[in-house]
Design an enzyme around this catalytic site. Sequence first.
Site, mmCIF file in Angstrom:
data_model
loop_
_atom_site.group_PDB
_atom_site.id
_atom_site.type_symbol
_atom_site.label_atom_id
_atom_site.label_comp_id
_atom_site.label_asym_id
_atom_site.label_seq_id
_atom_site.Cartn_x
_atom_site.Cartn_y
_atom_site.Cartn_z
ATOM 1 N N SER A 68 0.842 -1.198 0.000
ATOM 2 C CA SER A 68 0.000 0.000 0.000
ATOM 3 C C SER A 68 0.878 1.248 0.000
ATOM 4 O O SER A 68 1.600 1.504 -0.964
ATOM 5 C CB SER A 68 -0.946 -0.037 1.203
ATOM 6 O OG SER A 68 -1.991 0.894 1.048
ATOM 7 N N LYS A 84 -19.294 18.163 4.078
ATOM 8 C CA LYS A 84 -18.293 18.344 5.123
ATOM 9 C C LYS A 84 -18.128 17.056 5.922
ATOM 10 O O LYS A 84 -17.042 16.722 6.373
ATOM 11 C CB LYS A 84 -18.709 19.497 6.055
ATOM 12 C CG LYS A 84 -17.732 19.771 7.189
ATOM 13 C CD LYS A 84 -16.381 20.185 6.642
ATOM 14 C CE LYS A 84 -15.410 20.498 7.765
ATOM 15 N NZ LYS A 84 -14.064 20.833 7.239
#
Length: 370
Positions: A196, A248
């Site tokens: 990763s 948000k």
Amino acid sequence: MDFLAEYGMFLAQAITIVIAIMLVIGAIANAGQKNKKQPAGHIEIINLSEEYSEVKDGMLKEILSDEEYKLLLKEKKKKDKAEQKERKKAAKLAAKANAKNTAENETEEDDSDSDEQSKRLFVLDFDGDVEASAVENLREEITAIISAAEKGDEVLVKVESPGGMVHAYGFAASQLSRIKDAGLILTVAVDQVAASGGYMMACVANKIIAAPFAIVGSIGVVAEIPNFHRLLKHNKVDYEQHTAGEYKRTLTMFAENTDEARTKFKQELQETHGLFKQFINENRPALEVDKVATGEHWYGSQALTLGLIDEIKTSDDYLLSQAEEREIFGISYEVKKPLAERLSFSVQSAIEKGVAVIWKKNIESRLFRG
């Protein structure tokens, strides 16, 4: 048993006194240094070439006869003298070229000769956690190398990381890009795992080497979020969250999540994955990114077949293969621990040793009891 009890009490009192003294010293030291600017860390340099040479010399001295060893030393001295002569010659040529400001092609030729003789290999270690916290030391080490390295020098970074936060490993990969931007050769070695975010760092290199069973890949993005909404509702606990901006917040741990929020969150994961693949494609254009960007991981030998790495080799073998040809230096950035922290460690060690002594005496009293 009475003796053991008395000894334990004496040892506990002694440890208490030592701790009290250390705390007082620490408080005084901290008070004196409170208004002083703490010194920053420093770069430590280890000449690995000398260490390899000493190990090799020690082995040969033991396994060869006296006559063979003397002959070997004579040949080595002769070789070192010839190499030193060549280095001086190359340095003179470079200086002459700069002084006379010769034609560009001649200067490049002389510089290439100089680089060939003065190639150095700098070795860095990156042991990554979820937050890639080692990047703070890495940036200092790379800055130090760039300030002193010359064209043709190489940097070997031993990356060990299972990945972590995207932004943190993106920054770590950017630090490695600085090495290439400075005109240096970058090699990444993976001895155990570069998955990763770890592979995000590795793919920046000019060359990636890995051990046969090193774990490589895991080109994907994952996010796991627990939700306590039902638990709070069951216990009649209200939770309010107010935002300005439609997205948000998408998924939340405490409020009830909606399908719309889940869709947006998955979209953000896909976008991040897309940027991850794009970054790898830019650094390893020959790699079939879509084929390997499935979130899977592979072992070194498999990764070589897929094009994720360039060679099967451990960092130890790579360094040994370079030891005869160039000077190798281990670079690390070390930060001096504050006095209070060092005293805390000393106190902990003292307590552990005291407990170990009491435990040992307790065991011995049982073993030798009639």
